[in-house]
Design a protein around this motif. Structure first.
Motif, short mmCIF file in Angstrom:
data_model
loop_
_atom_site.label_atom_id
_atom_site.label_comp_id
_atom_site.label_asym_id
_atom_site.label_seq_id
_atom_site.Cartn_x
_atom_site.Cartn_y
_atom_site.Cartn_z
N GLY A 56 -10.61 4.85 5.01
CA GLY A 56 -9.94 4.81 3.72
C GLY A 56 -8.99 3.64 3.69
N HIS A 57 -8.03 3.68 2.80
CA HIS A 57 -7.04 2.60 2.76
C HIS A 57 -5.77 3.10 2.11
CE1 HIS A 57 -7.80 1.96 -1.56
NE2 HIS A 57 -9.08 2.11 -1.28
N VAL A 58 -4.66 2.44 2.45
CA VAL A 58 -3.36 2.76 1.88
C VAL A 58 -2.79 1.48 1.26
CG1 VAL A 58 -2.91 4.58 3.56
CG2 VAL A 58 -2.08 2.26 4.01
N ALA A 59 -1.80 1.65 0.39
CA ALA A 59 -1.13 0.49 -0.18
C ALA A 59 -0.34 -0.23 0.90
CB ALA A 59 -0.20 0.94 -1.31
N LYS A 60 -0.35 -1.54 0.86
CA LYS A 60 0.39 -2.31 1.86
C LYS A 60 1.88 -2.00 1.80
CE LYS A 60 -1.22 -6.15 3.27
NZ LYS A 60 -1.69 -7.55 3.43
N ALA A 61 2.37 -1.59 0.62
CA ALA A 61 3.78 -1.25 0.47
C ALA A 61 4.11 0.13 1.06
CB ALA A 61 4.17 -1.27 -1.00
N ASN A 62 3.08 0.90 1.42
CA ASN A 62 3.29 2.23 2.00
C ASN A 62 3.77 2.07 3.44
OD1 ASN A 62 3.02 4.79 3.18
ND2 ASN A 62 1.20 5.30 1.99
N PRO A 63 4.97 2.58 3.79
CA PRO A 63 5.49 2.38 5.15
C PRO A 63 4.72 3.13 6.23
CG PRO A 63 6.89 3.89 3.94
CD PRO A 63 5.89 3.34 2.94
#
Length: 210
Positions: A56-63
């Protein structure tokens, strides 16, 4: 996950099917700054490893992707669920010793999570995830339908996630611990509900008719 023997699901094929049917999972990691959780659409690659690999993937801004996990990550796949009223139990009329409960299905997947920024790997993960959910549509949308420069710019805003599954825990709490007459009452009650999820749970309750 607490799983009494009556509700435990160990069949790998059923567990994989349960994972595939959940459209939005939750990735949980324990870090030095505490627990972090992110709802994510994921896909399971069953060709990798003994239990498969989740992508999957997460937002780059997600810590979450920047903070080192202290242990294995947990991915929670919550399936159909429904409230069960004691009024549906035949045993309520017999002795009244009944209480409300909740029926549900869930799978917990564990493994060491890896985050990656490589554009080629990211594009593949996004494409496979998109194709998975677009496939049922009469005219599926494809990542390739968007301008390449636009796609590349979008990929810079996300981080890929890969989790090789080391173990799975499955639970299907569908009134298996109740007498058959009670199960039939629950199935009938949920089957008459106006909620789609309730009617789905009704079909999962083991009775003489299913």
């Amino acid at each position: 996950m607490y799983t009494p023997p009556a509700f435990r699901e160990d069949d790998p094929a059923i567990l994989r099917q349960m994972i595939r049917e959940v459209r939005l999972a939750t990735l949980v990691t324990a870090t030095a700054e505490g627990l972090l959780a992110t709802p994510l659409p994921l896909y399971l690659d069953e060709t990798e490893g003994p239990h498969g690999v989740l992508y999957g993937h997460v937002a780059k801004a997600n810590p979450q992707w920047r903070l080192q996990p202290l242990a294995e990550a947990l991915v929670i796949f919550s399936g159909p669920d429904a409230y069960v009223t004691p009024s549906w139990y035949a045993s309520k009329q017999e002795h009244g010793k009944v209480v409300p409960t909740w029926n549900y299905a869930a799978v917990h997947a564990y493994g060491a999570v890896e985050f990656f920024e490589d554009e080629t790997r990211l594009r593949e993960a996004v494409t496979r995830l998109t194709d998975l959910h677009e496939q049922p549509r009469a005219e599926p949308w494809s990542v390739a339908d968007a301008p390449d420069a636009f796609v590349r710019a979008q990929l810079k805003g996300i981080v890929g996630m890969r989790l090789p599954i080391t173990r799975l825990e499955g639970k299907r709490k569908m009134s298996q611990n109740r007498p058959m007459a009670d199960r039939e009452g629950v199935a009938a009650g949920l089957g008459a509900s106006a909620l789609d999820k309730d009617r789905q749970v009704a079909t999962m309750i083991p009775t003489d008719s299913n």
